[in-house]
Design a protein around this motif. Structure first.
Motif, mmCIF file in Angstrom:
data_model
loop_
_atom_site.group_PDB
_atom_site.id
_atom_site.type_symbol
_atom_site.label_atom_id
_atom_site.label_comp_id
_atom_site.label_asym_id
_atom_site.label_seq_id
_atom_site.Cartn_x
_atom_site.Cartn_y
_atom_site.Cartn_z
ATOM 1 N N LEU A 36 0.821 -1.213 0.000
ATOM 2 C CA LEU A 36 0.000 0.000 0.000
ATOM 3 C C LEU A 36 0.857 1.266 0.000
ATOM 4 N N VAL A 57 0.594 4.132 -2.869
ATOM 5 C CA VAL A 57 0.272 5.517 -2.503
ATOM 6 C C VAL A 57 1.423 6.450 -2.879
ATOM 7 N N LEU A 79 -3.258 12.112 -0.158
ATOM 8 C CA LEU A 79 -2.280 11.042 -0.382
ATOM 9 C C LEU A 79 -1.078 11.176 0.550
ATOM 10 N N LEU A 87 -2.241 9.993 3.940
ATOM 11 C CA LEU A 87 -2.404 8.536 3.899
ATOM 12 C C LEU A 87 -1.048 7.837 3.922
ATOM 13 N N LEU A 88 -0.074 8.382 3.209
ATOM 14 C CA LEU A 88 1.266 7.793 3.202
ATOM 15 C C LEU A 88 1.894 7.841 4.590
#
Length: 121
Positions: A10, A14, A61, A64-65
Motif C-alpha cells: 500500500l 500511494v 495522499l 495517507l502515506l
C-alpha cells in the motif's frame, strides 16, 4: 501474506500515486489545469476546480502515506524476546576479544632529542 507486506504494498502504491499527482501539477498555472480551459468560456470542469482537486488529492495522499508508514511500524514482527539494545538488558554480558599484542621491533629508531631546539636560542 503478513500484515507488514500488505502495508508495504500500500505504501508503494500511494507513493506512486503521490508522485503522479505532484508531477501533473505545475506551480506556474500550467499543467493539467491549463489544458482543461484555455481561457475561453468552454471549460471542462473549470481551472479552479481542477486545481482544488489536485491540491486536495496531494494532501490526502500525503496524509495517507504518513499514516501507512506509522501503522507499518506497528505491524513489524519483532519476535517474542526481542530487545532493541543489549545495553538495556541487565543480564547480558558481552565479552570482547582482546586485541593481539603488537610484535616489538628491535630496529626501532632512536627518539630525537628536543635539546637541539633549545640550544639554538
Amino acid at each position: 501474506m503478513s500484515t507488514f507486506t500488505i502495508f508495504l504494498a500500500l505504501i508503494v502504491v500511494v507513493a506512486f500515486l503521490l508522485i503522479v499527482v505532484i508531477m501533473v501539477q505545475n506551480p506556474k498555472g500550467g499543467g493539467l489545469s491549463s489544458s482543461f480551459g484555455g481561457g475561453g468560456t468552454q471549460q471542462l470542469g473549470g481551472v479552479k476546480k481542477t486545481t482544488d482537486f489536485l491540491d486536495k488529492s496531494t494532501w490526502t495522499l500525503a496524509t495517507l502515506l504518513l499514516v501507512l508508514i506509522l501503522l507499518s511500524n506497528v505491524a513489524i514482527n519483532r519476535g517474542s524476546d526481542s530487545i532493541d539494545s543489549k545495553a538495556l538488558d541487565a543480564d547480558a554480558t558481552t565479552t570482547q576479544p582482546l586485541p593481539a599484542a603488537l610484535p616489538e621491533t628491535q630496529d626501532a629508531a632512536p627518539a630525537t632529542s628536543t635539546n637541539e631546539s633549545t640550544e639554538n636560542e
